[in-house]
Design an enzyme around this catalytic site. Structure first.
Site: not given
Lengths: 169, 104
Positions: B101-104
């Site tokens: 789910r996270g961007c990084v």
């Protein structure tokens, strides 16, 4: 329901467009504006896309050894902080705002700028510096973050990004 | 598409084919999932897959590439070699977990 041996779909991990390429022009040297290009470049690499980052003007600070560890964030001229603009000019405000922003970024597990660059390089991203900016700021290749591959002029960049999607940040 | 079969086993998947029930997964299934996307699992692959499974159980989130590198200690470069092009999504698929789910 399904009676086949394999009825589950298999995700399509192939490139949507074969040979997709992206270039990010990073032109700002403030802490807040360093991130958009880095986050997107990192995401593009994770999708198997060829990625080039071109650092120009103030964006050069992001890859200059002397400044890359100390990018700052200021309230001045940024109404989106929702603070009275006069506050931003008080002594110490920029340092305070910078350290607050760093804490917020760290709290969501996003690394500092040099570490983001490290990850981008490890993922196969290419870093380039702008010729005119390095000339203006009297910088040589050795003043830049080591993984920077070279200093390009404007036409080199245009040539290199043939067929790429280009984002100016 | 909530229910489907893989090698005659009934599993819950989403529209793309990612498993949606943590407990549907086991190592045999992982081998089938991996082979479907052209990956033959080696010990190095398993290290990443098992980390993802463990980490999901503890945190409720699929680890991002960065997390696999910083917490499990597997260099990013190696992840791109083991799971070419789209390492985070390929690892999640084989580990029977949702996409990170996270961007990084």
């Amino acid at each position: 329901m399904a009676t086949d041996v394999n009825s589950a779909p298999v995700p399509n991990f192939e490139d949507s467009e074969s040979g997709r390429k992206m270039a990010f022009i990073c032109s700002k040297g403030t802490l807040d504006m360093a991130y958009p290009g880095l986050i997107l470049a990192n995401a593009a690499l994770g999708e198997g896309i060829e990625v080039h980052l071109f650092f120009t003007f103030w964006g050069l600070d992001m890859i200059t050894k002397k400044h890359m560890d100390s990018l700052r964030f200021t309230l001045l001229g940024n109404t989106a902080t929702h603070m009275p603009q006069g506050l931003g000019g008080l002594p110490g405000m920029t340092s305070m705002a910078t350290s607050m922003m760093k804490k917020q970024i760290a709290s969501i597990g996003v690394p500092e700028v040099p570490e983001m660059l490290e990850q981008i390089v490890a993922s196969g991203g290419h870093l380039w510096a702008c010729r005119m900016s390095t000339d203006m700021m009297h910088l040589e290749k050795e003043d830049l973050y080591d993984p920077v591959e070279g200093i390009l002029n404007a036409s080199d960049f245009i040539e290199m990004t043939d067929g790429a999607q280009v984002l100016f940040i | 598409m909530p229910v489907a079969t893989i090698n005659d086993r009934v599993v819950n998947v989403d529209d793309e084919g990612f498993l949606t029930d943590y407990d549907d997964w086991d190592e045999d299934l992982a081998k089938v999932l991996a082979s479907q996307i052209g990956i033959a699992l080696t010990e190095d692959h398993w290290k990443a897959i098992h980390f993802l499974r463990r980490d999901y159980k503890e945190t409720g989130e699929t680890a991002t590439l960065r997390r696999v590198t910083t917490v499990a200690g597997i260099p990013t470069k190696d992840l791109f070699t083991l799971f070419p092009k789209k390492p985070a999504k390929k690892m999640a698929y084989i580990a029977g977990l949702p996409k990170p789910r996270g961007c990084v």
